[in-house]
Scaffold this active site. Structure first.
Site, PDB file in Angstrom:
ATOM      1  N   HIS A 195      42.612  46.911  31.164  1.00 45.24           N
ATOM      2  CA  HIS A 195      42.168  46.128  30.563  1.00 45.24           C
ATOM      3  C   HIS A 195      41.760  46.784  29.112  1.00 45.24           C
ATOM      4  CE1 HIS A 195      42.999  42.749  32.614  1.00 45.24           C
ATOM      5  NE2 HIS A 195      42.326  42.554  33.838  1.00 45.24           N
ATOM      6  N   TYR A 222      31.701  39.937  35.289  1.00 50.19           N
ATOM      7  CA  TYR A 222      32.931  40.005  35.407  1.00 50.19           C
ATOM      8  C   TYR A 222      33.511  40.105  34.166  1.00 50.19           C
ATOM      9  CZ  TYR A 222      32.173  37.168  40.122  1.00 50.19           C
ATOM     10  OH  TYR A 222      31.661  36.834  40.575  1.00 50.19           O
ATOM     11  N   GLU A 223      35.338  40.941  34.556  1.00 53.93           N
ATOM     12  CA  GLU A 223      35.489  41.132  33.265  1.00 53.93           C
ATOM     13  C   GLU A 223      36.002  40.655  32.421  1.00 53.93           C
ATOM     14  OE1 GLU A 223      38.493  43.673  35.053  1.00 53.93           O
ATOM     15  OE2 GLU A 223      39.406  42.464  35.650  1.00 53.93           O
ATOM     16  N   SER A 224      35.877  39.546  32.684  1.00 54.37           N
ATOM     17  CA  SER A 224      36.697  37.861  31.342  1.00 54.37           C
ATOM     18  C   SER A 224      35.400  38.036  30.568  1.00 54.37           C
ATOM     19  CB  SER A 224      36.895  36.491  32.518  1.00 54.37           C
ATOM     20  OG  SER A 224      35.331  36.223  33.593  1.00 54.37           O
ATOM     21  N   GLY A 225      34.337  38.379  30.823  1.00 54.19           N
ATOM     22  CA  GLY A 225      33.279  38.452  29.468  1.00 54.19           C
ATOM     23  C   GLY A 225      32.549  37.785  30.295  1.00 54.19           C
TER      24      GLY A 225
END
Lengths: 274, 255
Positions: free
Chosen positions: A104, B51-54
């Site tokens: 990512h 979380y990697e979604s920000g």
């Protein structure tokens, strides 16, 4: 300045066979309606770029749109595998699929470089993993100041970026909020762009924290209410987690998948996102 | 008093206990997310979930199905872009714990979530890297949660998606990885930790009712034990109650 045009017209103008196309949206605001239009227009040999090939890329791969996939995580989040993606990689059905695989952080930075007009991005990543051995588009680079070894990834500059957002005005200025992923970077990195929106309004009311992509940075805007389903558009809809679970069963088998696509995407007026 | 519980529940509770109050935790999807939310609802209410979604500091009522569910954004202290979450928050080493799952893990705690079999012609194509390589490289420490079997616990992973200790002591330093690496691997049978001298995973705790032979039978290398082998404390009624609320008939359980 963006022109506000119907989705089918925008897609016919923007996406051609052989193009590299990035449909972005990180779980939120995934441009399903746009992906379905690409499938209906029968595009072939696309290089599909996306951090998280979601159900929409499972559908596009399964329908034979893709020749190549550039990605960093290809699964059905919280549910399991993307079966059409897996079938293409493991069994070359319906066509062989070349893959270029990243992390990512690597793809996010490659978009940032593309949006910044730089040839590459540098990050502290990939080292020790198996990824560099399988893509030449990841190279070690030595810091000219400290001598430290880091990783360089080349900029991503897709022919076309497609994203979904909440609103636009009639001049094509777009307002987008919530989980914003890499959508802004993808649009600014791309040569041409389409933003599908929940609604076109006369005036964009100011909204704290929202990103505004000015109309002059976008090629086309199309109204596609519900166009992010089964993902969601904060303020307009919620994520259809039941559909994500159901997709596991629909996509597992080639015939079930093909029949579902024929009924819900290819049949005029029966677009699945509605 | 203890109640009846499943092996998965023991594993999730043991994983939750590793997280301490006030820490920041970069949470992977699935079991790590359930365990991190359990910790936040029991002994570590101030745990900061990233979380990697920000989403930073999300406080979901129930574990989300996906790392981008709306509830995470709606309850977070901050919502940032994906480049920002990786570049500003993860890469400089600001996050205390990385919490990861695995399809395969080896004796040096290297993780594979990419392919089973050869890369070019895989037996099973898995989802791939996502945020895991940089989470494993940059967090101050890493906790891995994975069910133990010979399929998952292999001598060498088929593909190194995320580096644990590479091929042994000193490898992380040579590669310039700044975080401390995997400190704990929690399974449905046991807790494993890297031996300080060899970096090889050894059993430190067996869960109640599990024998060392069972753990060895589920491991693809000659599994050693720590000098002092302990038994994991069973789940308390409170831990089980909260966990079952989190994974209950909410429609958000891991399928």
């Amino acid at each position: 300045m963006a022109t506000v045009v119907p989705l089918a017209d925008a897609m016919a103008d923007l996406v051609h066979d052989g193009d590299s196309v990035a449909l972005e949206g990180f779980t939120h605001l995934i441009p399903y309606a746009a992906g379905h239009e690409i499938i209906r227009q029968g595009r072939r040999d696309l290089t599909l770029i996306r951090m998280t090939p979601d159900l929409i890329y499972d559908q596009m791969i399964g329908m034979g749109c893709a020749r190549r996939l550039v990605f960093s995580w290809g699964g059905n989040p919280g549910v399991g595998s993307l079966h059409r993606f897996r079938d293409a990689v493991q069994n070359r059905w319906p066509a062989p699929l070349e893959i270029e695989e990243h992390s990512h952080a690597g793809i996010a930075n490659a978009y940032v470089a593309g949006a910044s007009g730089l040839p590459f991005a540098v990050l502290r990543g990939y080292r020790g993993t198996g990824l560099p051995a399988h893509t030449a588009r990841v190279r070690p680079i030595t810091c000219p100041f400290t001598g430290e070894e880091l990783t360089a990834v080349p900029a991503l500059n897709p022919d076309v970026a497609v994203v979904h957002a909440q609103r636009a005005d009639r001049r094509g200025n777009v307002q987008l909020w919530g989980i914003t992923g890499v959508q802004k970077e993808a649009v600014l990195a791309a040569r041409r762009s389409l933003v599908t929106v929940e609604e076109v309004v006369e005036e964009l009311e100011p909204r704290p924290g929202a990103i505004v992509l000015p109309g002059w940075a976008i090629t086309h805007v199309s109204e596609a209410p519900g166009g992010s389903h089964p993902s969601y558009s904060a303020g307009y809809s919620t994520r259809d987690n039941d559909f994500y679970r159901a997709w596991d069963g629909i996509s597992r088998d080639r015939e079930t998948f093909t029949a579902w696509m024929a009924r819900h995407v290819l049949t005029p007026g029966a677009e699945a996102h509605r | 008093m203890t109640a009846a519980y499943t092996a998965d529940e023991m594993m999730t509770v043991a994983a939750a206990r590793r997280l301490r109050e006030g820490q920041s935790c970069f949470v992977g999807i699935g079991l790590p997310s359930t365990a991190a939310n359990l910790a936040r609802r029991t002994h570590a209410p101030g745990l900061v979930l990233v979380y990697e979604s920000g989403t930073i500091g999300a406080r979901p009522d129930l574990p989300p199905l996906s790392i981008g569910d709306g509830v995470l954004a709606d309850t977070a202290d901050a919502v940032v872009s994906v480049p920002e979450i990786f570049n500003y928050w993860l890469q400089p080493g600001r996050i205390d714990v990385g919490f990861l799952g695995a399809a395969q893990i080896d004796r040096f705690a290297n993780i594979n979530t990419t392919v089973i079999g050869p890369y070019a012609d895989p037996e099973v194509r898995l989802p791939g890297a996502g945020g895991a390589p940089e989470i494993a490289a940059s967090c101050r420490e890493v906790t891995v949660i994975v069910r133990q079997s010979r399929r998952a616990f292999v001598d060498r992973v088929d593909f190194v998606t995320s580096v644990g200790f590479g091929s042994g002591p000193g490898d992380r330093e040579r590669l310039g990885l700044r975080g401390g690496g995997p400190r704990t691997v929690i399974t449905d049978l046991a807790i494993l930790e890297p031996d300080p001298a060899s970096s090889e995973l050894v059993v430190t705790h067996l869960h109640p009712g599990v024998t060392l032979d069972q753990a060895r039978a589920a491991t693809g290398w000659d599994l050693a034990t720590a000098a002092e082998l302990r038994e994991t404390a069973p789940p308390t009624p409170e831990e089980l109650g909260v966990l079952r609320h989190l994974t209950g008939d909410s429609g958000r359980t891991r399928p």
